[in-house]
Write an enzyme that holds these catalytic residues in place. Sequence first.
Site, PDB file in Angstrom:
ATOM      1  N   TYR A 290      19.113  16.803  77.943  1.00 43.08           N
ATOM      2  CA  TYR A 290      18.502  16.223  76.752  1.00 43.08           C
ATOM      3  C   TYR A 290      19.484  15.879  75.653  1.00 43.08           C
ATOM      4  O   TYR A 290      19.103  15.533  74.553  1.00 43.08           O
ATOM      5  CB  TYR A 290      17.419  17.169  76.223  1.00 43.08           C
ATOM      6  CG  TYR A 290      16.471  17.547  77.318  1.00 43.08           C
ATOM      7  CD1 TYR A 290      15.500  16.645  77.754  1.00 43.08           C
ATOM      8  CD2 TYR A 290      16.600  18.753  77.979  1.00 43.08           C
ATOM      9  CE1 TYR A 290      14.670  16.960  78.793  1.00 43.08           C
ATOM     10  CE2 TYR A 290      15.761  19.078  79.027  1.00 43.08           C
ATOM     11  CZ  TYR A 290      14.797  18.164  79.434  1.00 43.08           C
ATOM     12  OH  TYR A 290      13.985  18.473  80.471  1.00 43.08           O
TER      13      TYR A 290
ATOM     14  N   LYS B 140      24.072  15.586  74.419  1.00 45.21           N
ATOM     15  CA  LYS B 140      25.477  15.975  74.597  1.00 45.21           C
ATOM     16  C   LYS B 140      25.737  17.331  73.956  1.00 45.21           C
ATOM     17  O   LYS B 140      25.142  17.662  72.940  1.00 45.21           O
ATOM     18  CB  LYS B 140      26.386  14.934  73.936  1.00 45.21           C
ATOM     19  CG  LYS B 140      26.318  13.573  74.600  1.00 45.21           C
ATOM     20  CD  LYS B 140      27.358  12.636  73.981  1.00 45.21           C
ATOM     21  CE  LYS B 140      27.382  11.308  74.703  1.00 45.21           C
ATOM     22  NZ  LYS B 140      26.943  10.182  73.857  1.00 45.21           N
TER      23      LYS B 140
ATOM     24  N   ASP C 263      14.619  23.319  86.154  1.00 43.44           N
ATOM     25  CA  ASP C 263      15.837  22.602  86.531  1.00 43.44           C
ATOM     26  C   ASP C 263      17.040  23.546  86.599  1.00 43.44           C
ATOM     27  O   ASP C 263      18.113  23.216  86.113  1.00 43.44           O
ATOM     28  CB  ASP C 263      16.087  21.445  85.550  1.00 43.44           C
ATOM     29  CG  ASP C 263      17.066  20.411  86.109  1.00 43.44           C
ATOM     30  OD1 ASP C 263      17.224  20.330  87.339  1.00 43.44           O
ATOM     31  OD2 ASP C 263      17.680  19.692  85.292  1.00 43.44           O
TER      32      ASP C 263
END
Length: 316
Positions: free
Chosen positions: A29, A31, A149
Amino acid sequence: MEMIGGEANKGATAMEAFEKLEKVGEGTYGKVYRAREKATGKIVALKKTRLHEDEEGVPPTTLREVSILRMLSRDPHIVKLMDVKQGQNKEGKTVLYLVFEYMDTDLKKFIRTFRQSGEHIPSPIVKSLMFQLCKGVAFFHGHGILHRDLKPHNLLMDRETMMLKIADLGLARAFTVPLKKYTHEILTLWYRAPEVLLGATHYSTAVDIWSVGCIFAELVTKQAIFPGDSELQQLLHIFRLLGTPNEDVWPGVSKLKDWHEYPQWSPQSLAKAVPNLDEMGLDLLLQMLQYDPAKRISAKAAMEHRYFDGLNKDSL
Ligand code: INR
């Protein structure tokens, strides 16, 4: 301005408080940068998150996720969210800066260094990392939260202490899991549970346990156990090793949305696929890679598995 923090929310827009150092990663979502807090010299991880919607301010769903993230970061095996700051980019859109504790590596890099040196990750290290992973997962599952994830890239490590912390959590629910990263980089499918790949609509904590099993195998062999490059190839990798599932081993499988007819493979030996894992480890791995989500071991039960006997659990 909306309230985005708790007690720690001093100066919620003052990003001048940090000196950005290098980019260390790209979460799903946003950097992530290594940064220095000017006032204290403390090194932190700064994650800039562009909000999905172009509405003004911070959507309530995001506020809820931030508070979940704060709550979860009480666990020693979940990366600590220290502060949240709100800002605006050049186009005037709202951005959130999440200030996390900094960890010097991730499990993906850690595994890679062993692969390059040709050495095995010592089995006590594998055991310790797996226990810490199960403990962190048990904590958020205990609060009804799924990660969805889990992968080596999301597991942060301190090389000195071998502490493991789970990252990239929580906001997953505010933003809905994308197919591609915002950078259009393709997301890895290697750790994805078969029920997700087959289009199950209601999935459970078992999806994370599947990922934990894949990570376990990878720690032992230093190679991904199911390295698929498309959803179909991912399923076929799984089927070739564990056998093509059917109604006997997994009641309801043929009713899943994306189920088709597949080549028929019979289960292969997990001991051959994951050599150098002892019998107890293989037993635990097999329980994590059960096709039927209802039969897959829970994180809490995994922590009690005999594979972890002899590990000094209290020190973790
Ligand atoms: C490192 C990362 C070190 N530290 C990649 C990384 C390579 C080497 O993503 C990272 C983080 C850190 C990180 O130290 N704290 C956090 C990542 C994330 C949250 S997230 C916090 O959520 O995965 O983007």
